[in-house]
Scaffold this active site. Structure first.
Site, PDB file in Angstrom:
ATOM      1  N   LYS A 206      -0.879  -9.875   2.857  1.00 12.62           N
ATOM      2  CA  LYS A 206      -0.382  -9.556   4.193  1.00 12.62           C
ATOM      3  C   LYS A 206      -1.494  -9.712   5.226  1.00 12.62           C
ATOM      4  CE  LYS A 206       1.725  -5.805   6.806  1.00 12.62           C
ATOM      5  NZ  LYS A 206       2.330  -4.487   6.806  1.00 12.62           N
ATOM      6  N   GLY A 266       3.428  -3.659   2.837  1.00 11.33           N
ATOM      7  CA  GLY A 266       3.069  -4.460   1.653  1.00 11.33           C
ATOM      8  C   GLY A 266       3.946  -4.137   0.455  1.00 11.33           C
ATOM      9  N   ARG A 267       4.166  -2.854   0.202  1.00 11.41           N
ATOM     10  CA  ARG A 267       4.926  -2.465  -0.993  1.00 11.41           C
ATOM     11  C   ARG A 267       6.428  -2.636  -0.812  1.00 11.41           C
ATOM     12  NH1 ARG A 267       2.040   1.391   1.335  1.00 11.41           N
ATOM     13  NH2 ARG A 267       3.043   3.197   2.283  1.00 11.41           N
ATOM     14  N   GLU A 352       2.132   5.315  -3.270  1.00 13.38           N
ATOM     15  CA  GLU A 352       1.411   4.900  -2.061  1.00 13.38           C
ATOM     16  C   GLU A 352       2.201   5.339  -0.819  1.00 13.38           C
ATOM     17  OE1 GLU A 352       0.388   0.620  -0.806  1.00 13.38           O
ATOM     18  OE2 GLU A 352      -1.428   1.168  -1.887  1.00 13.38           O
ATOM     19  N   HIS A 383       8.095   6.125 -29.341  1.00 16.48           N
ATOM     20  CA  HIS A 383       7.108   6.193 -30.424  1.00 16.48           C
ATOM     21  C   HIS A 383       5.706   6.414 -29.873  1.00 16.48           C
ATOM     22  CE1 HIS A 383      10.093   5.011 -33.407  1.00 16.48           C
ATOM     23  NE2 HIS A 383      10.616   4.330 -32.397  1.00 16.48           N
TER      24      HIS A 383
HETATM   25  O1  F6P Z   1      -3.617  -0.939  -1.715  1.00 13.86           O
HETATM   26  C1  F6P Z   1      -3.655  -1.050  -0.344  1.00 13.86           C
HETATM   27  C2  F6P Z   1      -2.902  -2.230   0.147  1.00 13.86           C
HETATM   28  O2  F6P Z   1      -3.068  -2.308   1.506  1.00 13.86           O
HETATM   29  C3  F6P Z   1      -1.414  -2.228  -0.228  1.00 13.86           C
HETATM   30  O3  F6P Z   1      -0.654  -1.438   0.596  1.00 13.86           O
HETATM   31  C4  F6P Z   1      -1.095  -3.673  -0.178  1.00 13.86           C
HETATM   32  O4  F6P Z   1       0.116  -3.951  -0.802  1.00 13.86           O
HETATM   33  C5  F6P Z   1      -2.297  -4.235  -0.878  1.00 13.86           C
HETATM   34  O5  F6P Z   1      -3.386  -3.439  -0.429  1.00 13.86           O
HETATM   35  C6  F6P Z   1      -2.574  -5.694  -0.633  1.00 13.86           C
HETATM   36  O6  F6P Z   1      -2.766  -5.966   0.717  1.00 13.86           O
HETATM   37  P1  F6P Z   1      -2.678  -7.439   1.278  1.00 13.86           P
HETATM   38  O7  F6P Z   1      -1.300  -7.944   1.013  1.00 13.86           O
HETATM   39  O8  F6P Z   1      -2.977  -7.325   2.738  1.00 13.86           O
HETATM   40  O9  F6P Z   1      -3.691  -8.270   0.564  1.00 13.86           O
END
Ligand code: F6P
Length: 546
Positions: A206, A266-267, A352, A383
């Site tokens: 991102k 991002g998530r 997150e 298991h």
């Molecule tokens: O772990 C932090 C974070 O900012 C996440 O929220 C995000 O998905 C990940 O790092 C990767 O970020 P980017 O897509 O900007 O590389």
């Protein structure tokens, strides 16, 4: 809605907990033949059975009251109207727009975002079709057989999870790989068997600044350029990012850059161009079906009454166990091998998002927030760690996920899988009493004294809560529904806990310190300013390195 309302709401929940604390689910089922119908809800072919929870009509009513008092519906509608509910980053939260199938405008800051969303989807369609058909090829004219996605967190977990889940829709001669870890082993082991002439890289970030991703991207670029020459980079790299200049600076050609927007967390980005490797791996039609499934779940979330709303019910049950019962962890147990990365994906989505301890108003939350999410597919988990879920001292609410129909015609596998899944929720709910253990042990030839000694070890307390989500088949649309279901569950809980589910400041400190430590690890700077543990670790590290 004030914290006072929430505190009062949690107090009410605690009273219901107290009232129900000595009631077993066995009794609840014994006294109510209709418990399953009262505590199950469905959306299309997806059934949520939540009858095996420590609830009754009064406690559920209190939970729905809490949802109303905390204005879950109002905030949901404000999110969809494009209000910047991510208040610390001043951003709208509109991943629902990425899969929106209606004709209305979706507004952010006075502009309809849908034309841009549709434009990127059309580009994903064109590019993925061309890669699959061989219209887009490598620099030497070879058809691509391997696509390596380089990303981390939301730029990795979503597409990696979805690609695995939709394996029946992939082709043997077009493989998707996911490299995320800055550990060189990840890149090395992925590239080991690959032919540079047939490998396409997608850099997914991102921000296009994430250190792990940029490090991996440069390594991949060198590997490619060493094999095919610098000019081949043009044909073997694509990028997905909100940072178009960053992509250009890396040398990605314009028609291979796929954008998305800062109103996509991002998530929550698998529905955006971050899903490009999925579209290549399973075909655009299947990717579109995945989006459509999520869209349908969105409509359900946006319109169904709270009492029938699957994400709301699941969110409220999570709040019930976290805030009234104090259960600190939550297991997601797919009886679906292809969902083996789903718990890891949900860890980011949920932890997150709701792993926060400050309210939207900037005060310390006076209540517990997000639980630890974990899990592994059944039957493997049975298991490994189910022992603790059945007989350990912690109560761990669980979600079981299972399809009625497998993709494979391999009897008796699926019947056995389903039997195990249903058996686990039944066992957790029923347990096994002392009397039952004793009567089972009688007639085994054991002496009275031996039976007495063994009995406590064989007793199962039972009364351990679970949901079961049962769907027809793990197809793209069902997967879309499932992922959106959990996204909205996270929203419901974040709203009730009054936290910002859409920022992630907690990952920053480690990044900053790693940057500061790198020259010390590399031996280029003194570690004097660090604490004795960090200094000791650095000293020992350098000693081991010789
Ligand atoms: O772990 C932090 C974070 O900012 C996440 O929220 C995000 O998905 C990940 O790092 C990767 O970020 P980017 O897509 O900007 O590389």
């Amino acid at each position: 809605m004030s914290n006072k309302v929430r505190k009062a709401g949690f107090q009410v929940l605690k009273k219901h907990k107290k009232r129900l604390a000595d009631t077993s689910m066995r009794e609840l089922f014994a006294h109510d033949d209709d418990r399953f119908s009262a505590y199950s809800a469905s959306f299309g072919d997806m059934l949520l059975d939540y009858s095996k929870n420590r609830i009754d009509s009064q406690s559920m009513a209190a939970l729905f009251d809490l949802a109303r008092e905390t204005d879950v519906e109002g905030r949901r509608d404000r999110m969809w109207a494009g209000e910047p509910i991510n208040i610390t980053e001043h951003r709208s939260v509109l991943h629902m727009a990425l899969r929106y199938g209606g004709d209305e405008a979706v507004m952010v800051e006075g502009a309809d975002v849908m034309p841009a969303v549709r434009d990127v989807l059309a580009r994903i369609k064109g590019f993925s079709n061309d890669v699959r058909d061989g219209a887009i090829r490598g620099a030497l004219g070879d058809q691509f057989t391997d696509v390596v996605n380089i990303g981390i967190g939301g730029s990795d977990l979503g597409p990696a999870m979805v690609t695995l889940a939709l394996a029946p829709y992939t082709r043997a001669n077009l493989r998707a790989h996911y490299v995320s870890n800055v550990d060189g082993a990840h890149m090395h082991d992925t590239l080991k068997g690959l032919d540079p002439a047939r490998t396409l890289f997608i850099i997914a970030s991102k921000t296009f600044t994430t250190d792990e991703t940029m490090t991996n991207a440069h390594t991949a670029r060198k590997w490619l350029a060493d094999a095919l020459g610098e000019q081949a980079v043009n044909d073997h790299f694509a990028a997905v990012s909100t940072n178009i200049e960053g992509c250009q600076a890396f040398g990605i050609r314009e028609d291979r850059i796929f954008g998305f927007w800062d109103w996509v967390g991002g998530r929550y980005s698998v529905w955006s161009a971050i899903g490009l490797p999925v579209a290549i791996a399973v075909g655009y039609d299947n990717f579109e079906a995945f989006l459509r499934g999520a869209y349908e779940m969105d409509q359900h979330f946006l319109t169904a009454p709270l009492e029938e709303n699957l994400p709301v019910i699941m969110g409220l049950l999570g709040v019930w166990y976290r805030n009234a019962w104090g259960f600190a962890t939550y297991a997601v147990l797919p009886y679906d091998q292809r969902l083996s990365r789903f718990p890891a994906y949900l860890q980011q989505q949920d932890m997150e998002s709701n792993g926060k301890s400050v309210t939207l108003g900037g005060k310390t939350t006076p209540w517990e927030t997000g639980p630890v999410i974990w899990g592994e597919p059944g039957t493997n988990g049975q298991h490994a760690f189910y022992q603790l879920i059945h007989q350990g001292t912690s109560v761990i609410p669980c979600d079981f996920l299972v399809a009625a129909n497998p993709h494979e015609e391999l009897p008796p596998h699926h019947a056995k899988l389903v039997a195990n899944c249903f058996a686990q929720s039944e066992a957790l709910m029923l347990g096994k009493s002392e009397e039952e253990v004793i009567s089972e042990l009688k007639g085994t030839g054991l002496s009275k004294a031996e039976i007495k000694a063994l009995t406590p070890h064989k007793v199962f307390p039972g009364n351990r809560p679970s949901n079961t989500i049962l769907y027809s088949r793990l197809d793209p649309a069902t997967l879309g529904k499932l992922v959106a279901l959990y996204e909205h569950k996270v929203f419901v809980q974040g709203t009730i806990w009054n936290v910002n589910s859409y920022d992630q400041w907690g990952v920053e400190l480690g990044k900053q310190l790693a940057k500061a430590l790198l020259p010390k690890v590399e031996g280029a700077a003194s570690a004097e300013s660090h604490d004795s543990s960090t200094r000791g670790l650095l000293d020992h590290f350098h000693a081991l390195k010789g």
